[in-house]
Design an enzyme around this catalytic site. Structure first.
Site: not given
Ligand code: ATR
Length: 309
Positions: A36, A38, A83, A87, A108, A123, A173-174, A254
């Site tokens: 994390s 954070s 996290t 959640k 969160n 979020d 979605n898959r 990211y």
């Protein structure tokens, strides 16, 4: 001082803070929590105030959230971030839940307030701010396609888009199994007619649908909320035929900073952004809940840049 603490470390304040200059008063709870970012985001913001507090990572096994929160309250913690995978479990431990977190069905951020445990979800609002910062547009004005809408992140973003009253929402979605019941929960937000007929404003599609490409003609913002792209060798979750120059493409990933999806989108002339802005804004909003009246955004932004580089 440790990189990661466990429930055993919460036995006493003296034990928890041994070897540290400042008391641990905020934590991120996860499983696993080692990676994390954070603490790198929040500690510089804490240091910029006169709070004199430490932000720690706390490893908590599923099923132990209630115990962990009780111990943290006894140790006079201000609050916590929660996290993956906690959640949903953490929501049940809160005595009060803000409207946004209730709609998202997950939290969160927690603030301990006297005997109360207040639950929030930053979020969704963080996503809205991220899109505005990266593309200078408002979610409410957009036709949006979310890839991976069945996962935790995808559901949070999709719900926020619905709450904002976005113009269209295509949930992709898959496997359809997860988004069929989810889309029924979102349907009431799309009952009014705006651009198209009511049935058209909310749709679900499997990732391998032949309609994906034609649907993307009528989309402004494409969001990747799948885990595809986390590995540098991952392909794009979306066929290149779905990408067009008018698209805004946001990848919640990211790291790596440029996924295959973002490369493909750039090659098609689309504007792109990665999930760093979401990480930043959800963090800043959480910090402002713990410390009202502060503005940690600038400090957090430069802290995040250093952490990533
Ligand atoms: P969660 O966020 O609920 O823990 P996850 O397993 O991390 O879920 O997956 C997040 C999203 O990525 C899901 O939408 C998942 O699709 P499924 O619901 O069909 O499992 C999606 N996902 C994961 N791997 C994928 C892949 N290889 N191709 C397409 N989508 C994938």
């Amino acid at each position: 001082m440790k990189d990661v603490y466990t429930l055993e470390d919460l036995v006493s304040r003296a034990h928890l803070d041994s070897g540290a200059d400042q008391p641990a008063r905020i934590a991120v709870l996860g499983h696993p929590v080692t990676h994390s970012l954070s603490p790198q985001l929040h500690q510089p913001a804490l240091d910029a105030t006169s709070a004199g507090m430490r932000y720690i990572r706390l490893e908590v096994e599923p099923g132990n959230i209630r115990t962990a929160l009780q111990k943290l309250r006894e140790l006079d913690f201000v609050g916590v971030n929660v996290t993956v995978p906690h959640k949903f479990e953490a929501l049940d431990t809160c005595t009060e839940i803000d409207a946004n977190a209730r709609a998202l069905g997950a939290i969160n951020t927690i603030l301990f307030d006297g005997d109360d445990t207040l639950g929030f979800n930053t979020d969704g609002p963080g996503f809205v701010r991220a899109i505005h910062e990266d593309f200078l547009v408002d979610v409410k004005d957009l036709r949006i396609m979310i890839i991976g809408a069945g996962g935790g992140a995808g559901q949070a973003i999709a719900t926020q888009c619905a709450l904002e009253g976005c113009q269209r929402l295509i949930l992709v979605n898959r496997s359809l199994g997860k988004i069929q019941p989810f889309s029924k929960r979102l349907a009431p937000y799309f009952s009014s007619e705006q651009l198209e007929g009511p049935g058209d404003r909310l749709r679900i599609l499997p990732l391998d649908s032949p309609e994906l490409s034609s649907e993307s003609d009528h989309i402004d913002l494409i969001v990747n909320a799948t885990s595809v792209g986390l590995k540098r060798t991952d392909p794009s979750p979306l066929p290149g035929s779905c990408l067009q120059p008018h698209h805004l493409v946001y990848d919640t990933i990211y790291n790596p900073p440029q996924t295959r999806l973002l490369q493909d989108a750039s090659n098609h002339g689309a504007r792109t952004a990665n999930g760093l802005s979401l990480l930043l804004h959800q963090g800043a909003l959480a910090f402002e809940l713990w410390f009202p009246g502060t503005n940690p955004l600038k400090t957090m932004r430069s802290a995040l840049r250093s952490a990533i580089s």
